[in-house]
Every structure is written in structure tokens, then in C-alpha cells.
Write a protein that holds these residues in place. Structure first.
Motif, PDB file in Angstrom:
ATOM      1  N   UNK A  64      18.884  -4.134 -12.229  1.00  0.00           N
ATOM      2  CA  UNK A  64      19.658  -5.183 -11.641  1.00  0.00           C
ATOM      3  C   UNK A  64      21.169  -4.987 -12.059  1.00  0.00           C
ATOM      4  N   UNK A  65      21.378  -4.351 -13.092  1.00  0.00           N
ATOM      5  CA  UNK A  65      22.856  -4.005 -13.354  1.00  0.00           C
ATOM      6  C   UNK A  65      23.373  -3.096 -12.317  1.00  0.00           C
ATOM      7  N   UNK A  66      22.492  -2.092 -11.885  1.00  0.00           N
ATOM      8  CA  UNK A  66      22.992  -1.152 -10.745  1.00  0.00           C
ATOM      9  C   UNK A  66      23.296  -2.235  -9.594  1.00  0.00           C
ATOM     10  N   UNK A  67      22.332  -2.768  -9.108  1.00  0.00           N
ATOM     11  CA  UNK A  67      22.556  -3.590  -8.011  1.00  0.00           C
ATOM     12  C   UNK A  67      24.050  -4.687  -8.045  1.00  0.00           C
ATOM     13  N   UNK A  68      24.058  -5.124  -9.385  1.00  0.00           N
ATOM     14  CA  UNK A  68      25.367  -5.819  -9.449  1.00  0.00           C
ATOM     15  C   UNK A  68      26.586  -5.146  -9.507  1.00  0.00           C
ATOM     16  N   UNK A  69      26.420  -3.681  -9.493  1.00  0.00           N
ATOM     17  CA  UNK A  69      27.616  -3.060  -9.451  1.00  0.00           C
ATOM     18  C   UNK A  69      28.373  -3.251 -11.005  1.00  0.00           C
ATOM     19  N   UNK A  70      27.509  -3.438 -12.157  1.00  0.00           N
ATOM     20  CA  UNK A  70      28.022  -3.484 -13.420  1.00  0.00           C
ATOM     21  C   UNK A  70      28.319  -2.312 -13.971  1.00  0.00           C
ATOM     22  N   UNK A  71      27.999  -0.979 -13.475  1.00  0.00           N
ATOM     23  CA  UNK A  71      27.989   0.300 -14.277  1.00  0.00           C
ATOM     24  C   UNK A  71      29.227   0.942 -13.528  1.00  0.00           C
ATOM     25  N   UNK A  72      29.904   1.604 -14.452  1.00  0.00           N
ATOM     26  CA  UNK A  72      31.025   2.492 -13.744  1.00  0.00           C
ATOM     27  C   UNK A  72      30.196   3.741 -13.333  1.00  0.00           C
ATOM     28  N   UNK A  73      29.092   4.216 -14.125  1.00  0.00           N
ATOM     29  CA  UNK A  73      28.292   5.309 -13.580  1.00  0.00           C
ATOM     30  C   UNK A  73      27.098   5.185 -14.143  1.00  0.00           C
ATOM     31  N   UNK A  74      26.048   5.927 -13.492  1.00  0.00           N
ATOM     32  CA  UNK A  74      24.646   5.929 -14.169  1.00  0.00           C
ATOM     33  C   UNK A  74      23.866   7.215 -13.648  1.00  0.00           C
ATOM     34  N   UNK A  75      22.907   7.632 -14.419  1.00  0.00           N
ATOM     35  CA  UNK A  75      22.209   8.682 -14.014  1.00  0.00           C
ATOM     36  C   UNK A  75      20.875   8.482 -14.499  1.00  0.00           C
ATOM     37  N   UNK A  76      20.119   8.941 -13.832  1.00  0.00           N
ATOM     38  CA  UNK A  76      18.573   9.250 -14.261  1.00  0.00           C
ATOM     39  C   UNK A  76      18.510  10.575 -14.904  1.00  0.00           C
ATOM     40  N   UNK A  77      18.247  10.447 -16.342  1.00  0.00           N
ATOM     41  CA  UNK A  77      18.424  11.821 -17.317  1.00  0.00           C
ATOM     42  C   UNK A  77      16.878  11.920 -17.786  1.00  0.00           C
ATOM     43  N   UNK A  78      16.146  13.160 -17.504  1.00  0.00           N
ATOM     44  CA  UNK A  78      14.690  13.063 -18.084  1.00  0.00           C
ATOM     45  C   UNK A  78      14.010  11.792 -18.072  1.00  0.00           C
ATOM     46  N   UNK A  79      13.899  11.219 -17.049  1.00  0.00           N
ATOM     47  CA  UNK A  79      13.013   9.897 -16.807  1.00  0.00           C
ATOM     48  C   UNK A  79      13.419   8.868 -17.317  1.00  0.00           C
ATOM     49  N   UNK A  80      14.726   8.620 -17.747  1.00  0.00           N
ATOM     50  CA  UNK A  80      15.193   7.304 -18.311  1.00  0.00           C
ATOM     51  C   UNK A  80      16.603   7.176 -17.671  1.00  0.00           C
ATOM     52  N   UNK A  81      17.099   5.925 -17.484  1.00  0.00           N
ATOM     53  CA  UNK A  81      18.443   5.505 -17.132  1.00  0.00           C
ATOM     54  C   UNK A  81      19.200   5.636 -18.159  1.00  0.00           C
ATOM     55  N   UNK A  82      20.616   5.850 -18.044  1.00  0.00           N
ATOM     56  CA  UNK A  82      21.599   5.626 -18.973  1.00  0.00           C
ATOM     57  C   UNK A  82      23.058   5.524 -18.062  1.00  0.00           C
ATOM     58  N   UNK A  83      23.672   4.510 -18.494  1.00  0.00           N
ATOM     59  CA  UNK A  83      24.935   3.982 -17.830  1.00  0.00           C
ATOM     60  C   UNK A  83      25.938   3.477 -18.671  1.00  0.00           C
ATOM     61  N   UNK A  84      27.161   3.510 -17.985  1.00  0.00           N
ATOM     62  CA  UNK A  84      28.229   2.916 -18.727  1.00  0.00           C
ATOM     63  C   UNK A  84      28.962   1.598 -18.169  1.00  0.00           C
ATOM     64  N   UNK A  85      29.045   0.702 -19.105  1.00  0.00           N
ATOM     65  CA  UNK A  85      29.288  -0.763 -18.520  1.00  0.00           C
ATOM     66  C   UNK A  85      30.851  -0.853 -17.997  1.00  0.00           C
ATOM     67  N   UNK A  86      30.777  -1.008 -16.854  1.00  0.00           N
ATOM     68  CA  UNK A  86      32.051  -0.970 -16.188  1.00  0.00           C
ATOM     69  C   UNK A  86      33.262  -2.154 -16.840  1.00  0.00           C
ATOM     70  N   UNK A  87      32.694  -3.274 -17.165  1.00  0.00           N
ATOM     71  CA  UNK A  87      33.741  -4.102 -17.602  1.00  0.00           C
ATOM     72  C   UNK A  87      34.519  -3.677 -18.689  1.00  0.00           C
ATOM     73  N   UNK A  88      33.455  -3.451 -19.728  1.00  0.00           N
ATOM     74  CA  UNK A  88      34.060  -2.729 -20.998  1.00  0.00           C
ATOM     75  C   UNK A  88      35.301  -2.011 -20.770  1.00  0.00           C
ATOM     76  N   UNK A  89      34.812  -0.849 -19.994  1.00  0.00           N
ATOM     77  CA  UNK A  89      35.779   0.348 -19.806  1.00  0.00           C
ATOM     78  C   UNK A  89      36.988  -0.215 -19.100  1.00  0.00           C
ATOM     79  N   UNK A  90      36.986  -0.788 -18.220  1.00  0.00           N
ATOM     80  CA  UNK A  90      38.320  -1.370 -17.173  1.00  0.00           C
ATOM     81  C   UNK A  90      39.123  -2.399 -18.106  1.00  0.00           C
ATOM     82  N   UNK A  91      38.382  -3.268 -18.896  1.00  0.00           N
ATOM     83  CA  UNK A  91      39.012  -4.166 -19.789  1.00  0.00           C
ATOM     84  C   UNK A  91      39.964  -3.502 -20.766  1.00  0.00           C
ATOM     85  N   UNK A  92      39.138  -2.649 -21.341  1.00  0.00           N
ATOM     86  CA  UNK A  92      39.730  -1.807 -22.578  1.00  0.00           C
ATOM     87  C   UNK A  92      40.985  -0.962 -22.188  1.00  0.00           C
ATOM     88  N   UNK A  93      40.897  -0.252 -21.097  1.00  0.00           N
ATOM     89  CA  UNK A  93      41.870   0.592 -20.699  1.00  0.00           C
ATOM     90  C   UNK A  93      43.064  -0.178 -20.324  1.00  0.00           C
TER      91      UNK A  93
END
Ligand SMILES: Nc1ncnc2c1ncn2[C@@H]1O[C@H](COP(=O)(O)OP(=O)(O)OP(=O)(O)O)[C@@H](O)[C@H]1O
Ligand SMILES: Nc1nc2c(ncn2[C@@H]2O[C@H](COP(=O)(O)O)[C@@H](O)[C@H]2O)c(=O)[nH]1
Length: 206
Positions: A64-93
Motif C-alpha cells: 500500500x505504501x508503494x501504491x501511494x508513492x510513499x517510498x523514495x526507493x524500495x527493493x525486494x531483497x532475499x524475499x522481503x521488502x525494504x524501503x525508505x520513507x520519502x516524506x522523512x527524507x525530503x522534509x529533513x533535507x
């Protein structure tokens, strides 16, 4: 007026190379950096805390986070999803703070597409044998997962040339010192560019 945004630093490299260890040591000394806590669908390990080590999500929540474009990037790594929250990064920068990501290679390459001005550091193991020892000795993965992570490591190491810096994690203190000096020199570089830009604007007005 020159925009004073923070710098995005991305540390990646194969599982077990010591990214988390180096990052935690670095954060003991550098209080100006902000760490972006990732989202993951993997099981919480013993000793990990939700909201500190990761934000733990179900597959449905993550998708659902992917569908809402809430992740700056994400990947499936060894059968699990990992991703970076977009809002936190953009706001903090935007607030002028440097942000530090500790992520695997597929994700780092996505970030590079969107933030080419970011600083990309690849942490490299002294040898593949030592990498295996570190993952095994950490004791967090089953034998099958160790093998999957080592298989991923070979592909990740092939992408090393896409990074701005490569740091060998032989001894933690040496690796941390190198990452610190990269951070300092990137600041100096940007201050120099900002000064030159300001001078250009002033010359233009005259
Ligand atoms: N320079 C080093 N020398 C010896 N052992 C190290 C060094 N750096 C890290 N380690 C050890 O290696 C293991 C893996 O380190 P760490 O968990 O930081 O790796 P990681 O790259 O963050 O892994 P992952 O990507 O799987 O999260 C840990 O047990 C850590 O204590
Ligand atoms: N692409 C992303 N990779 C991430 C993120 N957060 C962590 N990671 C990387 O995943 C692997 C496995 O981590 P582990 O905690 O299960 O050992 C490792 O390389 C992490 O650096 C992220 O947000 N995006």
C-alpha cells in the motif's frame, strides 16, 4: 538566495559487511546527521525495536505504501521488502539537515536516479571469506539465508563502480574515519561551490 539543503549520504554494500556497525559508530560522534529508519517486511530480530531499527510492516501495508508513492526507493531483497520513507527524507533535507541512508544496492541505484547530487558510499569487505564469517558469526540468519545473502553479495559487488566512494571495512575505526572524512570533504566541496556561485551572482549584478 542560495538554497541550503542538507546532503543525502547513502551507505550500501553487501549484507554483513558492517554497514550498521559503521553507521552506529559514526552516529556516536556525528550528531548533525539524521538517520532515515527504513520500512521492512522482514521478521523483527531479537533485540530489535519497531521505530528504532526499522518500521516493521506486513506485505499488504508495504504494498500500500508503494501504491501511494510513499517510498523514495524500495527493493525486494532475499524475499522481503525494504524501503525508505520519502516524506522523512525530503522534509529533513529541506530543513537543512544531512540524511544518512543505510540500504542495499538496488535501492541505492534508484536513489541515485532521483538524487544524483547525493553521495554514494560502498562499503567493501576485506574478502568474501571474511564477509561470510561476519554474517555467520552475527548469528541472525539460517544457513539458507546466509547462502542467499552471499549470492546477492556477488551481484552487489559488481555494481560498486556506480558509487562515488569505496571504503574497505577492515577495522571499524578505520572505516568510520574514512566515512567521516568523506562527509567533511563533501561539505567543504559544497561550501566552495556555493561561494563561487554567490561570487558569480555578485559579479553579474555589478
Ligand atoms: N570491521 C569489522 N571487523 C570485524 N567484524 C565486524 C566489522 N564490522 C562489522 N563487524 C561484524 O560483522 C557483523 C555484521 O555487521 P553488520 O550487522 O553491521 O553488517 P551489515 O552490513 O549492516 O549487515 P546487513 O546488511 O545484513 O544488515 C556483526 O556481527 C559486526 O559486529
Ligand atoms: N533498498 C533498501 N535496502 C534496505 C533498506 N533498509 C535496509 N536495507 C538493506 O537490506 C539488507 C538486509 O537488511 P537486514 O536488516 O535484513 O540485514 C541490508 O543490505 C540493508 O542495508 C531500505 O530502506 N531500502
Amino acid at each position: 538566495m542560495i538554497e541550503e539543503k542538507g546532503i543525502l549520504f547513502v551507505l550500501s554494500g553487501p549484507s554483513g559487511v558492517g554497514k550498521g556497525t559503521v553507521r552506529k559508530e559514526l552516529f556516536q560522534h556525528d550528531t548533525a546527521l539524521r538517520y532515515s529508519i527504513s520500512m521492512t517486511t522482514r521478521e523483527k530480530r531479537q533485540g530489535e525495536t519497531d521505530g528504532v531499527d526499522y518500521f516493521y510492516k506486513t506485505n499488504e501495508e508495504f504494498e500500500s505504501l508503494i501504491a501511494q508513492n510513499k517510498l523514495l526507493e524500495y527493493a525486494k531483497y532475499v524475499n522481503n521488502y525494504y524501503g525508505t520513507p520519502r516524506d522523512y527524507v525530503e522534509k529533513t533535507l529541506a530543513e537543512g539537515h544531512d540524511v544518512f541512508l543505510e540500504i542495499e544496492v538496488q535501492g541505492a541505484l534508484q536513489v541515485k536516479e532521483n538524487f544524483p547530487e547525493g553521495v554514494f558510499i560502498f562499503l567493501f569487505p576485506p574478502s568474501l571469506e571474511e564477509l561470510k564469517n561476519r554474517i555467520v558469526n552475527r548469528g541472525t540468519e539460517t544457513e539458507e539465508l546466509v547462502l542467499n545473502r552471499l549470492k546477492a553479495a556477488r551481484d552487489e559487488i559488481e555494481m560498486m563502480d556506480a558509487y562515488d566512494y569505496v571504503v574497505v571495512n577492515d577495522q571499524i575505526k578505520h572505516a568510520v574515519a574514512k566515512v567521516k572524512s568523506i562527509i567533511q570533504s563533501e561539505h567543504c566541496k559544497r561550501e566552495r561551490i556555493a561561494k563561487q556561485y554567490k561570487q558569480l551572482l555578485e559579479d553579474d549584478i555589478k
